[in-house]
Scaffold this active site. Structure first.
Site, mmCIF file in Angstrom:
data_model
loop_
_atom_site.group_PDB
_atom_site.id
_atom_site.type_symbol
_atom_site.label_atom_id
_atom_site.label_comp_id
_atom_site.label_asym_id
_atom_site.label_seq_id
_atom_site.Cartn_x
_atom_site.Cartn_y
_atom_site.Cartn_z
ATOM 1 C CG ASP A 1 -29.233 0.698 24.513
ATOM 2 O OD1 ASP A 1 -29.345 1.386 23.617
ATOM 3 O OD2 ASP A 1 -29.662 0.465 25.530
ATOM 4 C CD GLU B 1 -34.152 12.677 37.676
ATOM 5 O OE1 GLU B 1 -34.131 11.809 38.238
ATOM 6 O OE2 GLU B 1 -35.025 13.565 37.655
#
Length: 707
Positions: A245, A453
């Site tokens: 990542d 979100e």
């Protein structure tokens, strides 16, 4: 799964030959996500970072599908496969023309870091919208379908390269992901967190796997011998490449404190099997080599894996995908697929008979709410650009046309207590009340968007780093809802959000409730089709809508106890797998037609009838309950599903295959065991729980199974 073993072997041999002609410095340079060109060998630059979570993302114009959580709500693997194929086609079209222009920038390659097959275990997680929901079986089926769609059906060449992420135990909190240690039992790992990754590897042949930021049981996921070697490569036989990542490897020494230097972090990642570094830590590989922390052979092997992928993509050869032209981008065929997925993703949670509306009635329709005319609420996160956006308001306006009047009020800010900075608090509520009073029916569009979100650093929700603090809508929207309900007109609540929200007020006072998720850039048209009955809603909840967080373990607790429909003890407001239609589909009978005692594979024939007056689709679902094993999940587990279309009054028999894996329990050592002899299969259009039966009026059919 397409068998690419021969193609992979050939690609690997070619990769080994090409890499052998590189210096060690050149080999190390190719392990960066932004791999530079090697002109003397005819190797162009390549940027590994591409996104296609729900259509090609961050690379300009592309067809926009509903957010992944909404795609999962279709319970339709065929549709999700088509979405993957569309993304791959458009990715190829863009790659072909952009590389011809010399544009090899970020997001413009053919390695797509999708799908996200993490489990949405806690409704507070901001990135849960990127997943296929809370259930490992549904997630695995959707993940396999999307991977196969992205990678294509050719044995010799990948259409694009999919990437299953984030391996393995990752679902928040976002604020501490760079230093967090997710502690998960062997049972929870094997039963919940790993199955979707395993399916993507072994069933779909996913080309890449991406590690997570956090540690899992003490080991950083991008440098974990347990995850990357023992499980992924040795146990599952993964042959593709592993990518970190972004900037996760520097967390090893800066946050996880498992190493001390850049060189040590790069070495830990490489030696554990991380081939591509999204970040800059692999710039220190050569120094790590000088210090004896890594070997030249380890650098070489990572480079070989990287170039094996590039050869499999046909990047050094002519292939049929070179013929895909730019006119495929956002073409009518692809837009039709997106529209169909949106239609089938919408979940009807409540309907007191008000829906569908009749466009010929000439009524005045009030459209109210901060998400009614919001483009941001259409697309979720990790999205592309659309050449046209159709909001819910615009979809309704287009549908009604001259047959009635559509009034609009924003009603409130998305989260602030006023729209205009100098105005009084709740400065749009009076207008919303006026609109409601002048309307025959109100469409109230509330919810969230990617500013509230999403991923840490990508949202304006800085206090929670993209996660939700609770299940409530922002106070300004709750005030708006109360004011509109108090007018006394029939209200249809449309929720645009990527996660479970407390809808208790809407459940009590609304005439109808629709969960729209983030429905895609042109989603307003499909939503209007459903509101006015041109299509029947057929989506099912891919997550549980809880009544509250009472009894929910701490966000940082990764045990499954009390979480999701398989382990929860409280009654849900709206259960996983639940969704109404304009018809009335019920399962009337189910029986086992084949049963293999050795493999425990079972085929179930289910008789389905539409007792309603409207043609509709619905998702037939099968759940399994283990009656004997002390290791069984407390409730039951989804083990098969099928989307069916039924005319009014039509009866149909559907065959569903239940894999023998469904009859396994996972013990505390993470072993799948088949100790039980007695099970129950439940077949219906939702879970076999009392709440679903209460909401639908239909009960599941039970089938006893004994081995």
């Amino acid at each position: 799964m397409v068998n690419r073993d021969k193609a992979r072997a050939k690609a690997r041999e070619r990769a080994k030959e090409l890499v052998s002609r590189m210096t060690v410095e050149e080999r190390a340079s190719q392990l960066r996500y932004d791999a530079p060109p090697i002109d003397r060998l005819g190797i162009p630059a390549y940027n590994w970072w591409g996104e296609a979570l729900h259509g090609v993302a961050r690379a300009g114009v592309a067809t926009s599908f509903p957010q992944a959580i909404g795609m999962a709500a279709t319970f339709d693997t065929e549709l999700i496969h088509k979405a993957g194929d569309v993304a791959a086609t458009e990715g190829r079209a863009k790659y072909n023309v952009l590389s011809a222009e010399g544009d090899r920038d970020i997001y413009k390659g053919l390695t797509f870091w999708s799908p996200n097959v993490n489990i949405f275990r806690d409704p507070r997680w901001g990135r849960g919208q990127e997943t296929f929901g809370e259930d490992p079986y549904l997630t695995s089926r959707m993940g396999v379908a999307y991977v196969e769609g992205l990678q294509g059906d050719q044995e010799e060449v990948l259409k694009s390269a999919a990437c299953a992420k984030h391996f393995a135990v990752h679902s928040g909190p976002e604020a501490v992901r760079h230093e967090f240690n997710a502690v998960a039992s062997k049972k929870d790992m094997a039963e919940t967190y790993l199955p979707a990754f395993k399916a993507c590897v072994q069933e779909a042949g996913v080309e890449a796997v991406m590690g997570a930021y956090n540690r899992t049981n003490g080991e950083p996921c991008c440098g974990s011998p347990t995850l990357m070697k023992e499980i992924l490569r040795d146990e599952w036989g993964f042959k593709g490449h592993y990518v970190s990542d972004c900037w996760a490897i520097k967390d090893f020494h800066e946050n996880h404190m498992v190493t001390h230097t850049m060189e040590e972090s790069a070495a830990l990642a490489l030696k554990s099997g991380c081939d591509i570094n999204c970040g800059v830590t692999y710039l220190h590989l050569l120094k790590a080599l000088q210090e004896g922390l890594v070997t030249e052979e380890e650098i070489t092997e990572a480079a070989v894996r990287a170039f094996t992928a590039r050869f499999l993509l046909g990047l050094f050869d002519e292939n049929e995908f070179d013929q895909i032209t730019y006119d495929k981008v956002e073409c009518e065929e692809h837009l039709a697929v997106a529209e169909r997925i949106t239609r089938e993703s919408v979940v009807l949670l409540k309907n007191e008979g008000i829906l569908p509306l009749n466009v010929q009635d000439g009524k005045t329709i009030g459209v109210i709410g901060p998400n009614a005319n919001s483009r941001e609420a259409l697309v979720g996160n990790y999205h592309g650009t659309s050449s046209r956006y159709i909001t819910v308001l615009e979809g309704i306006q287009d549908k009604v046309g001259p047959n009635g009047r559509v009034l609009y009020s924003e009603g409130s800010h998305l989260f602030k207590d006023r729209v205009e900075e100098l105005a009084w608090k709740n400065d749009r509520i009076a207008e919303a009340v006026v609109v409601a009073k002048h309307s025959d029916v109100v469409i109230l569009c509330v919810g969230l968007n990617e500013t509230l979100e999403g991923e840490e650093g990508d949202t304006g929700n800085s206090y929670a780093s993209g996660d939700k603090a609770d299940l409530n809508l922002p106070q300004c929207q709750r005030d708006l809802m109360e004011a509109v309900f108090n007018v006394g007109k029939p209200v249809v609540v449309c929720l645009l959000a990527g996660s479970a929200i407390d809808l208790s007020l809407a459940d009590q006072k609304a005439a109808a409730v629709l969960q729209l998720w983030y429905p895609g850039a042109r989603g307003g048209k499909a939503v209007a089709d459903i509101l006015f009955g041109e299509a029947s809603p057929s989506g099912k909840l891919s997550v549980t809508f809880y009544r509250s967080l009472a009894g929910m373990p701490a966000f940082e607790d990764y045990s499954m106890k009390g979480r999701t429909y398989r382990y929860m003890t409280e009654e849900a407001l709206y259960p996983f797998g639940y969704g109404l239609t304009y018809g009335n589909v019920a399962v009337e009978n189910a029986e086992i037609t084949t049963k293999e005692d050795a493999s425990r594979d079972v085929t179930l024939r289910v008789d389905v009838v539409n007792r309603g007056s409207v043609e509709t689709k619905d998702a037939v679902q099968v759940y399994v309950k283990d009656l004997e094993s002390p290791f069984a999940v407390p409730n039951y587990s989804l083990c098969a599903f099928a989307k069916v279309s039924l005319e009014s009054g039509e009866r149909r028999s559907v065959e569903l295959k239940v894999s023998g894996d469904a009859f396994c329990a996972v013990n505390e050592d993470g072993e799948r065991v088949q100790e039980s002899r007695k099970y129950i299969l439940f077949a219906g259009t939702g879970q076999p729980d009392k709440r679903t039966e209460e909401l639908t009026g239909n009960a599941c059919v039970k089938v006893d199974v004994e081995f």
